[in-house]
Design a protein around this motif. Sequence first.
Motif, PDB file in Angstrom:
ATOM      1  N   ILE A 214      63.235 -12.330  -9.151  1.00 47.71           N
ATOM      2  CA  ILE A 214      63.945 -12.926 -10.288  1.00 47.71           C
ATOM      3  C   ILE A 214      64.483 -14.287  -9.864  1.00 47.71           C
ATOM      4  O   ILE A 214      65.054 -14.419  -8.784  1.00 47.71           O
ATOM      5  N   LEU A 215      64.290 -15.293 -10.715  1.00 44.74           N
ATOM      6  CA  LEU A 215      64.824 -16.637 -10.460  1.00 44.74           C
ATOM      7  C   LEU A 215      65.708 -16.992 -11.656  1.00 44.74           C
ATOM      8  O   LEU A 215      65.273 -16.878 -12.807  1.00 44.74           O
ATOM      9  N   VAL A 216      66.945 -17.413 -11.381  1.00 45.03           N
ATOM     10  CA  VAL A 216      67.895 -17.660 -12.464  1.00 45.03           C
ATOM     11  C   VAL A 216      68.530 -19.044 -12.319  1.00 45.03           C
ATOM     12  O   VAL A 216      68.973 -19.422 -11.231  1.00 45.03           O
ATOM     13  N   GLY A 217      68.589 -19.781 -13.423  1.00 43.17           N
ATOM     14  CA  GLY A 217      69.273 -21.074 -13.427  1.00 43.17           C
ATOM     15  C   GLY A 217      69.925 -21.324 -14.772  1.00 43.17           C
ATOM     16  O   GLY A 217      69.560 -20.703 -15.778  1.00 43.17           O
ATOM     17  N   CYS A 218      70.901 -22.230 -14.784  1.00 43.87           N
ATOM     18  CA  CYS A 218      71.529 -22.597 -16.047  1.00 43.87           C
ATOM     19  C   CYS A 218      70.728 -23.728 -16.686  1.00 43.87           C
ATOM     20  O   CYS A 218      70.035 -24.462 -15.990  1.00 43.87           O
ATOM     21  N   VAL A 219      70.835 -23.849 -18.005  1.00 44.67           N
ATOM     22  CA  VAL A 219      70.133 -24.941 -18.686  1.00 44.67           C
ATOM     23  C   VAL A 219      71.028 -25.673 -19.675  1.00 44.67           C
ATOM     24  O   VAL A 219      71.703 -25.068 -20.496  1.00 44.67           O
ATOM     25  N   GLY A 220      71.038 -27.006 -19.541  1.00 44.09           N
ATOM     26  CA  GLY A 220      71.676 -27.894 -20.512  1.00 44.09           C
ATOM     27  C   GLY A 220      70.546 -28.767 -21.034  1.00 44.09           C
ATOM     28  O   GLY A 220      69.949 -28.478 -22.068  1.00 44.09           O
ATOM     29  N   GLY A 221      70.185 -29.772 -20.234  1.00 48.83           N
ATOM     30  CA  GLY A 221      68.941 -30.494 -20.485  1.00 48.83           C
ATOM     31  C   GLY A 221      67.789 -29.800 -19.769  1.00 48.83           C
ATOM     32  O   GLY A 221      66.637 -29.916 -20.156  1.00 48.83           O
ATOM     33  N   GLY A 222      68.108 -29.083 -18.677  1.00 50.47           N
ATOM     34  CA  GLY A 222      67.106 -28.254 -18.007  1.00 50.47           C
ATOM     35  C   GLY A 222      66.628 -28.743 -16.652  1.00 50.47           C
ATOM     36  O   GLY A 222      65.745 -28.138 -16.055  1.00 50.47           O
ATOM     37  N   SER A 223      67.242 -29.811 -16.087  1.00 49.49           N
ATOM     38  CA  SER A 223      66.616 -30.414 -14.904  1.00 49.49           C
ATOM     39  C   SER A 223      66.813 -29.614 -13.617  1.00 49.49           C
ATOM     40  O   SER A 223      65.912 -29.546 -12.789  1.00 49.49           O
TER      41      SER A 223
END
Lengths: 448, 448
Positions: free
Chosen positions: B256-265
């Motif tokens: 599992i790979l998890v990240g936050c996204v605003g613009g997504g960079s």
Amino acid sequence: METTKFTLSEKEMPTSWYNVQADLPQPLPPLLHPGTHEPTVLPPSLFASELIKQESSTERFIEIPEELQQILHLWRPTPLYRAHRLEKALDTPAKIFYKYEGVSPVGSHKLNTAIVQAYYARQDGIKRLATETGAGQWGSALAMGCSFIGLECKVYMVRVSYNQKPYRRILMETFGATCIPSPSSDTQAGRDILSTDPDSSGSLGMAISEAVEDAMNRDDTYYALGSVLNHVLMHQTLIGLEVKKQIEKTGNYPDILVGCVGGGSNFAGTLLPFIPDKLKGREIQIIAVEPEACPTLTKGPDLYDFGDVAGLTPLMKMFTLGHTFVPPPVHAGGLRYHGMAPIICHLRRLGLIEARAEHQRSIFQSAEQFARAEGIVPAPEPAHAIKVIIDEALKCKESGETKTILLALSGHGHFDLASYDAYLSNKLTDYEYPHEKVEEALAKVPKV
Amino acid sequence: METTKFTLSEKEMPTSWYNVQADLPQPLPPLLHPGTHEPTVLPPSLFASELIKQESSTERFIEIPEELQQILHLWRPTPLYRAHRLEKALDTPAKIFYKYEGVSPVGSHKLNTAIVQAYYARQDGIKRLATETGAGQWGSALAMGCSFIGLECKVYMVRVSYNQKPYRRILMETFGATCIPSPSSDTQAGRDILSTDPDSSGSLGMAISEAVEDAMNRDDTYYALGSVLNHVLMHQTLIGLEVKKQIEKTGNYPDILVGCVGGGSNFAGTLLPFIPDKLKGREIQIIAVEPEACPTLTKGPDLYDFGDVAGLTPLMKMFTLGHTFVPPPVHAGGLRYHGMAPIICHLRRLGLIEARAEHQRSIFQSAEQFARAEGIVPAPEPAHAIKVIIDEALKCKESGETKTILLALSGHGHFDLASYDAYLSNKLTDYEYPHEKVEEALAKVPKV
């Protein structure tokens, strides 16, 4: 491409602290009891038994317990950098290296001893640590240390800083610590001060008195100090031990080593592992840098004095401006201490290190130059050392010498940006050496 | 002793960026001209020629110029950590790793593209960059990037953040940038807004319009964007390329790979290098996490929309809440964007990634737990991803599965401690999905 960053793997982190007391040509003068003036040790009601042992140990290396090594690996070994871009900006033939402790989760070297003190307190069955903090570097380090080891933590924060630096207080609270402004109504010392001066803005000396009283009054509590004492300086020697490995990999050896001094722990941690080489005749110039407004090593006499305002601590032989001296409000809160670590003072006494004092406007100018070249915005404390390494690098430019200069960069300035704002908007004041106030304070130093 | 930190030497830093456009099963939908709605490219008056080429390139690897590699070495490769202490606190059989971009001098991944954009602008003979910033992460990164490359930098900072986060502004000024509150009287767009609403607190969309206008009106100036665009995401792929090397050394591969996204960079930079494996059939669950108050990927329709409020940018095919939508004031300023990087949207469209939305009280609770276990106080943005990795680790506890979970930890929260204060003192509000406002904003999206 030239190498910028000299890293070490976890396996290369030293597994023992270096104890300079094994190598001193003359032993340190003893601590004296605050009442009787007889030689004494740290009070066992306030300090972990292991730390009291370390304080006067003459073993050369003391092993780091495995649990502590594992925690230290979170941010250690810290990187050594070659300041290529600063060298270019200065157009100097000198090679500038800096050892950067700002990668620790709380942003400074203070964590190196905070977790150790919490660990040994827990080993004695203690549940809680009490401490003081000025600018908040030490308080936040101990808050994190206690959170990691599973102890409660109470921090008495100098009121003026408590109000000016809310982020440091929030950081401590995020780690679960209790942080209150000092003087407080939680201790007799605090209540006494508040009864005569309800609006007291506090001082480090007052906060120390409160934290010591807190720990004296509770069986479940020890007191923790972030600098000055021998064991604290020893916990910081990981810095210098790592530097030696790292700089060896670059094929260089420092001609000049520079660090800032308040209590002296970052400077000592960096330089002490070089002392054996120096004693064997290796040439290395070691320079301590302090504020002109609080010039302990450059202007203070060498006396026995207390570590706190109220005179609760043992007397220590040190260069001092008097334990009741309150330094002008320079932004380098971590360097506003009337005394100095006895080990640092002893090295000065023996002629193994030298000292310089700098004004705060010039140190911020150097810090700005460093930040624009290297990207790291230094805390105001190590900015003092940056001023001197730039001076030395410019001397090399004049003389054409290719000296190797090593800077002890104790931490970043993320929580000190208000002081950069003052500098950038030309609102920073330089304070002259307050020699009348020092004379007054020195008159109150006990005659031993 | 178990290894905590997986470092790489400078020599192990990737020397090329990975361009996912070489491997996409279907090409990205083109940009459309804001006026004609015809396929278009980024405007050459605003962007460096090399960046315009990179934006639509289908070369798999694009080499990083040596000068940039040398600068990147200041903080790269960044460490990958095994979260032993968090695993223990959760009592989970899962293995949790986090890739930490907070070691960059400005405290986040943003610097990875900032110096690149400054570099290519200088290559075109440009003297100055204009940009907008919300919370200030991007503005301070570009300020440092410009300082390093030798360009002037003008930052339009959303007024409410400018007033709430003075430290970010001071950081930009320390690097020599000019930072002013937006809307400002420096642009026509700003003056128009101020004439109808003199007390406007600003928005990212307004600030973008001001920065774009600034760059359009000056021959010596380009515009710089900190996220969303293909080339920006590509500059961030160093993160994922390093992770692949590091996690291989641990003998694991992320389930599992998890990240936050605003613009997504940051999310894209971490996940994109894993896309070729996934396309070849390797199982890896990739989860984007966004605020419930601004749920672009989980609730927005898939439309062509503008990147800014004023409709100056090309139209991009993306999940959007409408370019005039102003999200509720959640503390994760970096995630308050109405749209999403077209590449991220495309991967979602193709079913290669999934998305979740979280409320801010629960994300701060997770952030606090993470800080107490790992020492690092995360920024509110990656705290969203931390909530999800803790959820997934607890699922493993129930199922007994030993999954490997990878967290993209984009930066620290040193400049966001006011939001921790709000959380700790129980003053934090959760905002429900503002669906009526979104409906209103979606009605203003151009029909293409």
